[in-house]
Design an enzyme around this catalytic site. Structure first.
Site, mmCIF file in Angstrom:
data_model
loop_
_atom_site.group_PDB
_atom_site.id
_atom_site.type_symbol
_atom_site.label_atom_id
_atom_site.label_comp_id
_atom_site.label_asym_id
_atom_site.label_seq_id
_atom_site.Cartn_x
_atom_site.Cartn_y
_atom_site.Cartn_z
ATOM 1 N N LEU A 76 -62.636 -1.334 -19.604
ATOM 2 C CA LEU A 76 -63.384 -0.459 -18.706
ATOM 3 C C LEU A 76 -62.504 0.722 -18.309
ATOM 4 O O LEU A 76 -61.284 0.578 -18.187
ATOM 5 C CB LEU A 76 -63.807 -1.222 -17.432
ATOM 6 C CG LEU A 76 -64.726 -2.434 -17.600
ATOM 7 C CD1 LEU A 76 -65.014 -3.059 -16.237
ATOM 8 C CD2 LEU A 76 -66.024 -2.067 -18.305
ATOM 9 N N ASP A 77 -63.125 1.874 -18.096
ATOM 10 C CA ASP A 77 -62.393 3.031 -17.597
ATOM 11 C C ASP A 77 -61.788 2.726 -16.230
ATOM 12 O O ASP A 77 -62.253 1.831 -15.515
ATOM 13 C CB ASP A 77 -63.312 4.247 -17.475
ATOM 14 C CG ASP A 77 -63.744 4.807 -18.823
ATOM 15 O OD1 ASP A 77 -63.054 4.512 -19.818
ATOM 16 O OD2 ASP A 77 -64.759 5.520 -18.870
ATOM 17 N N ARG A 78 -60.778 3.488 -15.852
ATOM 18 C CA ARG A 78 -60.077 3.267 -14.578
ATOM 19 C C ARG A 78 -61.049 3.159 -13.403
ATOM 20 O O ARG A 78 -60.913 2.289 -12.539
ATOM 21 C CB ARG A 78 -59.096 4.413 -14.317
ATOM 22 C CG ARG A 78 -58.323 4.267 -13.016
ATOM 23 C CD ARG A 78 -57.656 5.575 -12.615
ATOM 24 N NE ARG A 78 -56.547 5.915 -13.474
ATOM 25 C CZ ARG A 78 -55.279 5.548 -13.244
ATOM 26 N NH1 ARG A 78 -54.991 4.802 -12.200
ATOM 27 N NH2 ARG A 78 -54.326 5.928 -14.072
#
Length: 327
Positions: free
Chosen positions: A147-149
């Site tokens: 997942l993105d930050r």
């Protein structure tokens, strides 16, 4: 000379890939040369692509000093334990499903090499006595999805080599359905099955969406289902059929319904909406939550997961924004 006994976690790896991790400072060319001249498996020469089996014995005909130099970590400084900020949604002997909080990387990058989710999970398993990096040759628990930050929610981890391989295969073969919750700008009244093509621009860290009949990029499919109408926006569930970089954000923006808070892909009136939302709720980035994982057609060592469904509760900020937009 050094002899290495292949364990269950080291098995089913190609010989060259095993040695690249074991001798992490050696170049790829050096690894191939070592395999040709200085390595035997069970007393015999093997090709680069030989697949190791549990119980195999690898003999390295190198001096202890050479092995130490090639296998030494690139940075000698020891890593401090990462503070645990994730929660565990599910765990058994083979897998762990983490609920990743906002602002935490799944893997490290050049700016943050220590405190990321992968290290937090490893430290958690070390503390439980389920993972000992000193006894493992090359394996470490790792995430099967990313997942993105600033995206929150469910991340799958394999706690052993067999489980991690199986999770990666399930994802490749579309045996795990991934559902997200988000709020999009505008009123979305019916379910949409979106098809297109996505091309990534590494220089700008953005992606472009093309018509399904174009030749650019890779094919994508996104299914969007409205759940609740809100003020100038809609709570939706997204079935991520194909998992490409920024797929949800860019695909929804391409039809005029960008994810709220997403300054990278929002245009026109959506930008003004985001500005007002920042002032009222302090939302400064995309509101996107990996909400549910569904396992289906499972076989092999994780067959027992077949039919299981796992959900992560909405983060507190998501709930607050949902309440604000419901007024």
């Amino acid at each position: 000379m050094q002899k290495i006994k292949v364990t269950a976690n080291d098995s089913k790896r190609r010989l060259d890939r095993f040695l690249r991790k074991y001798l992490e400072r050696a170049t790829l060319g050096s690894i191939y040369k070592i395999i040709r001249k200085d390595v035997k498996v069970n007393g015999q020469r093997k090709d680069n692509n030989y697949v190791l089996e549990e119980g195999d014995e690898i003999t390295l005909y190198l001096s202890d000093e050479r092995i130490a130099a090639l296998s030494a970590p690139k940075k000698a400084a020891s890593r401090r334990k990462s503070k645990k900020t994730f929660t565990v949604i599910y765990e058994d002997d083979n897998i762990l499903i983490a609920n990743k909080p906002f602002g935490l990387l799944t893997h490290g990058d050049r700016n943050e090499k220590k405190n990321h989710l992968a290290n937090q999970v490893k430290d958690y398993l070390i503390e439980k006595g389920e993972y000992n990096p000193r006894t493992e040759k090359v394996f470490s628990p790792a995430p099967a999805n990313r997942l993105d930050r600033n995206t929150t929610g469910l991340v799958l981890f394999g706690k052993n080599s067999d489980a991690l391989r199986t999770l990666n295969r399930y994802i490749r073969e579309d045996r795990i359905s991934k559902f997200y919750r988000t709020i999009v700008y505008g009123n979305l009244e019916k379910k949409l099955e979106l098809h297109g093509r996505l091309e990534k621009d590494s220089d700008t860290n953005t992606v472009a969406i093309y018509d399904v009949n174009e030749t650019e990029g890779r094919a994508i499919e996104t299914i969007v289902t409205p759940i609740q109408p809100l003020r100038n926006s809609t709570l939706v569930e997204v079935d991520l059929v194909t998992g490409r970089t920024h797929q949800i954000r860019a695909h929804l923006a391409s039809i005029g319904h960008p994810v709220i808070g997403d300054s990278k892909y929002a245009k026109g009136p959506a930008k003004g909406f985001n500005h007002r939302l920042y002032e009222s709720c302090h939302l400064s980035t995309q509101l996107l939550h990996s909400f549910r994982l569904e396992f289906r057609n499972c076989d092999g060592p994780l067959e027992y997961l077949n039919g299981r469904v796992f959900e992560a509760p909405l983060p507190e900020q998501f709930e607050e924004i949902l309440e604000e937009l419901s007024k």
